[in-house]
Write a protein that holds these residues in place. Sequence first.
Motif, PDB file in Angstrom:
ATOM      1  N   MET A 180       0.784  -1.392   0.619  1.00 26.90           N
ATOM      2  CA  MET A 180      -0.023   0.204   0.324  1.00 26.90           C
ATOM      3  C   MET A 180       0.529   1.337  -0.013  1.00 26.90           C
ATOM      4  SD  MET A 180      -2.836  -1.232  -0.606  1.00 26.90           S
ATOM      5  CE  MET A 180      -3.358   0.694  -0.717  1.00 26.90           C
ATOM      6  N   ALA A 181       2.133   1.472   0.708  1.00 26.42           N
ATOM      7  CA  ALA A 181       2.578   2.167   0.679  1.00 26.42           C
ATOM      8  C   ALA A 181       3.265   2.696  -0.821  1.00 26.42           C
ATOM      9  CB  ALA A 181       4.788   1.938   1.134  1.00 26.42           C
ATOM     10  N   VAL A 182       3.595   1.562  -1.471  1.00 26.62           N
ATOM     11  CA  VAL A 182       4.218   1.766  -3.418  1.00 26.62           C
ATOM     12  C   VAL A 182       2.712   1.988  -3.920  1.00 26.62           C
ATOM     13  CG1 VAL A 182       4.377   0.519  -5.234  1.00 26.62           C
ATOM     14  CG2 VAL A 182       5.516  -0.361  -3.121  1.00 26.62           C
ATOM     15  N   ALA A 183       1.808   1.693  -4.025  1.00 28.34           N
ATOM     16  CA  ALA A 183       0.079   2.324  -4.728  1.00 28.34           C
ATOM     17  C   ALA A 183       0.399   3.692  -4.273  1.00 28.34           C
ATOM     18  CB  ALA A 183      -0.761   1.588  -3.679  1.00 28.34           C
ATOM     19  N   PHE A 184       0.510   4.098  -2.498  1.00 30.21           N
ATOM     20  CA  PHE A 184       0.291   5.844  -2.406  1.00 30.21           C
ATOM     21  C   PHE A 184       1.425   6.036  -3.217  1.00 30.21           C
ATOM     22  CE2 PHE A 184       1.029   8.922  -0.065  1.00 30.21           C
ATOM     23  CZ  PHE A 184      -0.213   9.467   0.634  1.00 30.21           C
ATOM     24  N   PHE A 185       2.306   5.751  -3.131  1.00 25.55           N
ATOM     25  CA  PHE A 185       3.469   6.512  -3.914  1.00 25.55           C
ATOM     26  C   PHE A 185       3.034   6.656  -5.125  1.00 25.55           C
ATOM     27  CE2 PHE A 185       7.338   6.688  -6.997  1.00 25.55           C
ATOM     28  CZ  PHE A 185       7.947   7.510  -6.198  1.00 25.55           C
ATOM     29  N   ASN A 186       2.589   5.777  -5.899  1.00 27.88           N
ATOM     30  CA  ASN A 186       2.525   5.578  -7.456  1.00 27.88           C
ATOM     31  C   ASN A 186       0.691   6.762  -7.866  1.00 27.88           C
ATOM     32  OD1 ASN A 186       4.477   4.180  -7.930  1.00 27.88           O
ATOM     33  ND2 ASN A 186       2.356   2.328  -8.011  1.00 27.88           N
ATOM     34  N   PHE A 187       0.114   7.315  -6.311  1.00 24.54           N
ATOM     35  CA  PHE A 187      -0.964   7.718  -6.943  1.00 24.54           C
ATOM     36  C   PHE A 187      -0.594   9.336  -6.622  1.00 24.54           C
ATOM     37  CE2 PHE A 187      -4.429  10.664  -4.847  1.00 24.54           C
ATOM     38  CZ  PHE A 187      -5.223  10.214  -5.673  1.00 24.54           C
ATOM     39  N   ILE A 188       0.173   9.392  -5.604  1.00 22.01           N
ATOM     40  CA  ILE A 188       0.837  10.434  -5.372  1.00 22.01           C
ATOM     41  C   ILE A 188       1.788  11.128  -6.602  1.00 22.01           C
ATOM     42  CG2 ILE A 188       2.488  12.336  -4.609  1.00 22.01           C
ATOM     43  CD1 ILE A 188      -0.277  11.451  -2.837  1.00 22.01           C
ATOM     44  N   THR A 201      -0.728  16.558   9.326  1.00 19.35           N
ATOM     45  CA  THR A 201      -0.327  14.947   9.457  1.00 19.35           C
ATOM     46  C   THR A 201       0.177  16.007  11.474  1.00 19.35           C
ATOM     47  OG1 THR A 201       1.804  13.865   9.797  1.00 19.35           O
ATOM     48  CG2 THR A 201       1.902  15.901   8.674  1.00 19.35           C
ATOM     49  N   ASN A 202       0.149  14.772  12.272  1.00 22.20           N
ATOM     50  CA  ASN A 202       1.348  15.233  13.331  1.00 22.20           C
ATOM     51  C   ASN A 202       2.281  14.608  13.410  1.00 22.20           C
ATOM     52  OD1 ASN A 202      -0.039  12.299  13.091  1.00 22.20           O
ATOM     53  ND2 ASN A 202      -1.187  13.024  15.367  1.00 22.20           N
ATOM     54  N   LYS A 203       2.779  13.763  12.745  1.00 23.87           N
ATOM     55  CA  LYS A 203       4.247  13.165  12.731  1.00 23.87           C
ATOM     56  C   LYS A 203       4.650  13.802  12.089  1.00 23.87           C
ATOM     57  CE  LYS A 203       2.425   8.729  14.405  1.00 23.87           C
ATOM     58  NZ  LYS A 203       3.183   8.622  15.117  1.00 23.87           N
ATOM     59  N   LYS A 204       6.258  13.971  12.085  1.00 19.51           N
ATOM     60  CA  LYS A 204       6.866  14.950  11.110  1.00 19.51           C
ATOM     61  C   LYS A 204       7.896  14.003   9.851  1.00 19.51           C
ATOM     62  CE  LYS A 204       8.731  17.227  15.408  1.00 19.51           C
ATOM     63  NZ  LYS A 204      10.105  17.482  16.408  1.00 19.51           N
ATOM     64  N   PRO A 205       8.249  14.452   9.027  1.00 16.65           N
ATOM     65  CA  PRO A 205       9.058  13.973   7.838  1.00 16.65           C
ATOM     66  C   PRO A 205       9.568  13.110   8.198  1.00 16.65           C
ATOM     67  CG  PRO A 205       8.541  16.547   7.284  1.00 16.65           C
ATOM     68  CD  PRO A 205       8.410  16.108   8.955  1.00 16.65           C
ATOM     69  N   THR A 206      10.822  13.554   9.209  1.00 12.85           N
ATOM     70  CA  THR A 206      11.580  12.303   9.862  1.00 12.85           C
ATOM     71  C   THR A 206      11.063  10.940  10.397  1.00 12.85           C
ATOM     72  OG1 THR A 206      12.119  13.369  12.276  1.00 12.85           O
ATOM     73  CG2 THR A 206      13.163  14.358  10.014  1.00 12.85           C
ATOM     74  N   ASP A 207       9.707  10.946  10.214  1.00 11.41           N
ATOM     75  CA  ASP A 207       8.791   9.930  10.940  1.00 11.41           C
ATOM     76  C   ASP A 207       7.970   9.097  10.566  1.00 11.41           C
ATOM     77  OD1 ASP A 207       9.452  10.178  13.680  1.00 11.41           O
ATOM     78  OD2 ASP A 207       7.584  11.587  13.936  1.00 11.41           O
ATOM     79  N   TRP A 208       8.045   9.794   8.516  1.00 11.49           N
ATOM     80  CA  TRP A 208       7.204   8.852   7.771  1.00 11.49           C
ATOM     81  C   TRP A 208       7.958   7.706   7.670  1.00 11.49           C
ATOM     82  CZ3 TRP A 208       4.693  12.347   3.655  1.00 11.49           C
ATOM     83  CH2 TRP A 208       3.857  13.295   4.143  1.00 11.49           C
ATOM     84  N   SER A 209      10.002   7.321   7.403  1.00 15.45           N
ATOM     85  CA  SER A 209      10.368   6.494   6.791  1.00 15.45           C
ATOM     86  C   SER A 209       9.274   5.327   7.918  1.00 15.45           C
ATOM     87  CB  SER A 209      10.855   6.546   6.798  1.00 15.45           C
ATOM     88  OG  SER A 209      11.886   6.763   8.097  1.00 15.45           O
ATOM     89  N   LYS A 210       9.144   5.618   9.594  1.00 11.12           N
ATOM     90  CA  LYS A 210       8.725   4.915  10.407  1.00 11.12           C
ATOM     91  C   LYS A 210       7.490   3.844   9.752  1.00 11.12           C
ATOM     92  CE  LYS A 210      11.258   6.278  14.092  1.00 11.12           C
ATOM     93  NZ  LYS A 210      11.356   6.521  15.558  1.00 11.12           N
ATOM     94  N   GLN A 211       6.478   4.632   9.342  1.00  9.82           N
ATOM     95  CA  GLN A 211       5.282   4.726   9.041  1.00  9.82           C
ATOM     96  C   GLN A 211       5.074   3.558   7.399  1.00  9.82           C
ATOM     97  OE1 GLN A 211       4.603   4.870  11.643  1.00  9.82           O
ATOM     98  NE2 GLN A 211       2.366   6.325  11.696  1.00  9.82           N
ATOM     99  N   LEU A 212       6.155   3.565   7.030  1.00 14.69           N
ATOM    100  CA  LEU A 212       5.697   3.104   5.840  1.00 14.69           C
ATOM    101  C   LEU A 212       6.731   1.841   5.342  1.00 14.69           C
ATOM    102  CD1 LEU A 212       6.124   6.402   3.393  1.00 14.69           C
ATOM    103  CD2 LEU A 212       4.339   5.013   4.046  1.00 14.69           C
ATOM    104  N   GLU A 215      12.594   3.544   3.629  1.00 15.02           N
ATOM    105  CA  GLU A 215      12.841   5.185   4.056  1.00 15.02           C
ATOM    106  C   GLU A 215      13.075   5.785   2.273  1.00 15.02           C
ATOM    107  OE1 GLU A 215      17.436   7.501   5.454  1.00 15.02           O
ATOM    108  OE2 GLU A 215      16.481   4.932   6.140  1.00 15.02           O
ATOM    109  N   VAL A 216      13.558   4.662   1.450  1.00 12.35           N
ATOM    110  CA  VAL A 216      12.912   5.377  -0.282  1.00 12.35           C
ATOM    111  C   VAL A 216      12.608   5.304  -0.396  1.00 12.35           C
ATOM    112  CG1 VAL A 216      13.791   4.492  -2.765  1.00 12.35           C
ATOM    113  CG2 VAL A 216      15.172   3.504  -0.330  1.00 12.35           C
ATOM    114  N   ILE A 217      11.120   4.932  -0.365  1.00  8.62           N
ATOM    115  CA  ILE A 217       9.508   5.078  -0.849  1.00  8.62           C
ATOM    116  C   ILE A 217       9.525   6.690   0.229  1.00  8.62           C
ATOM    117  CG2 ILE A 217       7.342   4.433  -0.577  1.00  8.62           C
ATOM    118  CD1 ILE A 217       8.234   1.846  -0.873  1.00  8.62           C
TER     119      ILE A 217
END
Length: 252
Positions: A180-188, A201-212, A215-217
């Motif tokens: 789903m991370a890949v699908a969301f990236f493709n959509f954006i 968002t209540n997440k800092k950009p630095t936290d996004w890699s943890k949610q996804l 790190e590359v995506i």
Amino acid sequence: METEKQRIRELCSAFYLTGISAGMEKYITTAEQQGMGFIEFTSGLLEMETVYRRERDLSKRLKTAWLPQMSHLEHYQPNAETGLPAARLNQLRELNWLDQVFNIVLMGPSGTGKTFLAAGLCRDAVKAGYNAYFRKMDDLVNMLKTKEYVKTQQTEYKRLLKANLIVIDDIMLFPLEKNMAVAFFNFINQIYESTSIVITTNKKPTDWSKQLDDEVIATALLDRLLYHCEVINFTGESHRLKNRKTIFGEAN
């Protein structure tokens, strides 16, 4: 006279002139009282239909936008202490950033007004004639999951691809599975050059890699969202917590 009025209603139905049909009785009475000429009378009929269709179209687009109930910025209270002074709010409401395909990131703790502002800007955009939509992150993920075999979700997908503005509320609130991370990236990746995106968002950009969990995506996603982007940081205490209600009255 009644026979002629009925004939007019039938003709309105045949040509889908619903606005004229609905307001005809009152308008004819007004025209007779004011002694309107033929040109003024005809112009008024066409204007009545135009107003009706404009209001019907706006109502339809507001419904499709899926706006939350609290989305009227006339009730929004800008506050420099929470990150958005009145002057900046007025500038955002002019929607020049939308014409420039600029993105906006509203970042900060829950309850500080991010969703209210995002929804309000979306409402302003709809009323200004843009194709604008408000979607929770969960809505988008569900659409991406099911669009290949659910017709309504395929329709939703095509609609969003043509949007002028998409608000994505509560992005990265929950972790995403890799597919789903890949699908969301493709959509954006498909829309970021032609569609303005507002995210809360209540997440800092630095936290996004943890949610996804990738790190590359996360880096590639941020690269597209933060290109031509204004980041507004919200601070302060949750409005909901400050104004929470109790089932009990005042203590004696």
